[in-house]
Every structure is written in C-alpha cells, then in structure tokens.
Design an enzyme around this catalytic site. Structure first.
Site, short mmCIF file in Angstrom:
data_model
loop_
_atom_site.label_atom_id
_atom_site.label_comp_id
_atom_site.label_asym_id
_atom_site.label_seq_id
_atom_site.Cartn_x
_atom_site.Cartn_y
_atom_site.Cartn_z
N HIS A 146 0.71 -1.05 0.16
CA HIS A 146 0.43 -0.15 -0.09
C HIS A 146 0.72 1.57 -0.43
O HIS A 146 0.29 2.32 -0.61
CB HIS A 146 -1.10 -0.22 1.43
N ASP A 176 -2.09 2.14 -4.16
CA ASP A 176 -4.00 2.27 -3.64
C ASP A 176 -5.04 1.02 -4.16
O ASP A 176 -4.73 0.41 -5.04
CB ASP A 176 -4.43 3.74 -4.39
#
Length: 364
Positions: free
Chosen positions: A339, A343
């Site tokens: 992450h 995203d």
C-alpha cells in the site's frame, strides 16, 4: 599454492554442502577442470580449478557443510608435492572414505543429524529407498521433535528472514475476489492439448499485468521500478521449504510454451537443479494453495516485488441465472500488494481485469 574457497552462490544463502569430489588428493588438475559439486538449498553448482597443479589437500569432505569463504581444497605445484610424502597417504585415506555410501539430504537435515549424532547412512538403511525426513532423523535419535529447540539454517532461515523483512518493510493489504471459470472449464475440456488450470490462470495474470503495469515491478531502496517485461515467479513447495523459480519474459510465451516452461522449472525445483538465475529477477509472484483445500488467504509479498497473487481451490457451486438454478465453477483469488506504492482502487482494477479475463477466456 592456491586455495579454492566456496564462493557466494546466492545472495540469501551462506552455506553449501559438498556432494561430490570429481578430483582426489594427488590428482593433477588443470585450470578450468571441474573439482567439486556443491549444493545449496536451491541448486547444485560445479566449481572449477583456478590453477594448474596437484590437489594436495581436501579441507571439506563429501557430505560436510561449508560456509561462504571456507577453503574447500588446496592446489599445490608438482614440485612442492614431490617434497613431501604426506599427500599420498592423505589421498589413500580420502579414497577409502569415498567408498562409504553418500546420502543426499538438504544441508539443514544434515546439520540436524550432526547435532543429534545420527549416522545418515544408518537412517537410510533403516527406512529403505524412501527420502529421509527430519522426523526420521529425530526418531532414529529417540528424541522428541518438540523437546528440543532448533536453530534455523539453510533455506528455512532464508525464508524466515525474507518473510520477516517483507512484513517489516512494506504496508501489505490483501483484496479478494471470486473469478467465474465456468466458461474456462468448458473451453479446457474441448482443447486438443490439455492444459492445467494453473497454466490458464497464470496466462491470464500475465495479460492482466500488461494492462496494469503498475502491478509489475519492484520497490527497493526508495525506488519504484516498473518493468515492461513480465518475469513471473512461481512459488513452489519442495521438501526443504519454499522456492520461487522465475519464468523469464513470460509475456512472450504462448499458452503452450508457458505450460512447458512452468513444468520444466517446477521439476528442476524438486530435483534441486535450479540455477541462481532461475531463482532471481521476478517482477510478480503467484502462489497456489488450491491443492490443499485452501480458499482465500493472505500471501506475503516476495520482496522486492510490490504484489503477489494467491490462488485457492476451484469449487463448483449453485447459483440463480435468469431465474434458473445452474451449476458454475469459480476460483478464489487473494491479491496482496504494498500500500506504500499501490492504492486499493488500482489494485482492485487489476483484480477486476483478471476476473473478467478468466470469465471470458477467449478474450485472454
């Protein structure tokens, strides 16, 4: 005099076991002659002589473990060898020892046997032709496997280190989805050349990565490196642990070529014949636990990659289709990504492309 030392054969492995000496003490060798075969947890490598001369001493005997930088043997010139009669006696002793049966086991198991003072030859004779396991060694030593702590070595230590670093240095998130493979199941049945489920899914993964290149690459030393080429890692369970052979330039292979290459690499992994090059350079990894009845899980990223896909067990289920109950097939997919770099929405778009490709395989 020339010392032949164990070189570093893999960035993550410090130990190798000597499995066969091609030359013996008192043998004359030329530069470039194969001296010895050594085996890491991943591959077998032949080491060559670095000089002309006479093999005067073998420091690490067959079946013993050496660390990077350890002296394996010494090569002296013919003059120095003639000055002393010691080497001839050493040669005789070495050749006598070589007559003893050699048992092929991983360095980790060999080290356990040494710690427990277990003779691997005796273990092999006791169990017959079957492959020696850690349980066999511990049973032979009459020691409860749960009764003694064991320091991790070899491939187990490598896996532990890499997985710990992976979790410590990344922000891992897993998204899951089912892919409808009903049409793919029908297509497979009508193919002249039968291809495994795994091959079809890998092929779809490769096509999806090319449509979403941000999933294909590495993140290392604060640098995000995207790759135009897909070098696909195939997580493979072998007796000593987990290895990840790499299908280089997988995007250039046809479905049939991909199937053949994966089979070749997996077989080499089980036979411990993978080279360092075949175990490095992956840009995306796929791991399959479907054979064990697992559905969704949280695969851990293979560093320095930014994502990994987990495949679960393909299952048949009933659903309503235009008011009628129909039988369909689906495969659970678990996508873990970093992450820090990717995203949730871009990762979901990749997963959506992959599920659609599997649902409509003619478009792959």
């Amino acid at each position: 005099m020339t010392e032949i030392k164990l070189p570093r054969l893999d960035d993550d492995i410090d130990e190798s076991v000597v499995i066969f000496w091609h030359k013996q003490v008192d043998d004359y060798v030329k530069k470039g002659d194969i001296l010895v075969e050594v085996q890491t947890e991943k591959a077998v490598t032949e080491l060559e002589s670095e000089a002309n001369g006479v093999l005067t001493e073998i420091k690490v005997k067959r079946g013993e473990v050496a660390s990077v930088g350890d002296v394996l043997c010494i090569i002296g010139d013919e003059v120095s060898q003639e000055k002393t009669g010691e080497t001839s006696e050493m040669g005789k002793e070495e050749k006598v020892k070589e007559k003893r049966p050699f048992v092929r086991v991983a360095p980790r198991l060999r080290r356990i046997a040494k710690e427990l003072n277990v003779d691997l030859v005796e273990v092999q004779e006791a169990i017959g032709e079957e492959k020696i396991t850690e349980e066999d060694i511990r049973n032979f030593a009459s020691i409860d496997a749960n009764g003694k702590g064991e320091k991790l070595t070899g491939i187990r230590k490598t896996i532990a280190t890499r997985m710990r670093e992976s979790l410590q240095q990344t922000a891992q998130l897993t998204e899951t989805a089912y892919a409808d493979v009903t049409n793919l199941s029908s297509l497979r049945e009508h193919q002249d050349v039968k291809m495994s489920w795994n091959t079809w899914i890998l092929y779809a993964v490769i096509q999806s990565l090319q449509k979403h290149p941000y999933m294909n690459g590495t993140y290392e030393n604060d640098l995000w490196n995207l790759s135009e080429d897909v070098h696909l890692g195939i997580a493979t369970d072998v007796s000593e642990g987990l290895v990840v052979p790499v299908v280089k330039n997988a995007h250039k292979l046809s479905l049939e070529e991909l199937d053949e290459e994966v089979k070749r690499l997996v077989q080499a992994a089980h036979e411990k014949k993978l080279t360092s090059d075949q175990l490095s350079g992956s840009t995306f990894t796929v791991t399959n636990l479907g054979a064990y009845g697992i559905h969704f899980f949280t695969p851990i990223i293979n560093p320095p990659e930014v994502a990994i896909l987990g495949l679960g067990q393909i299952e048949t289920y009933l659903t309503l289709d235009v008011g009628e109950v129909v039988e369909k097939k689906r495969v659970p997919l678990s996508l873990t990504f970093d992450h820090q770099i990717i995203d949730g929405a871009p990762a979901a778009r990749f997963l959506k492309t992959l599920t659609e490709s599997l649902a409509y395989p003619k478009n792959i």
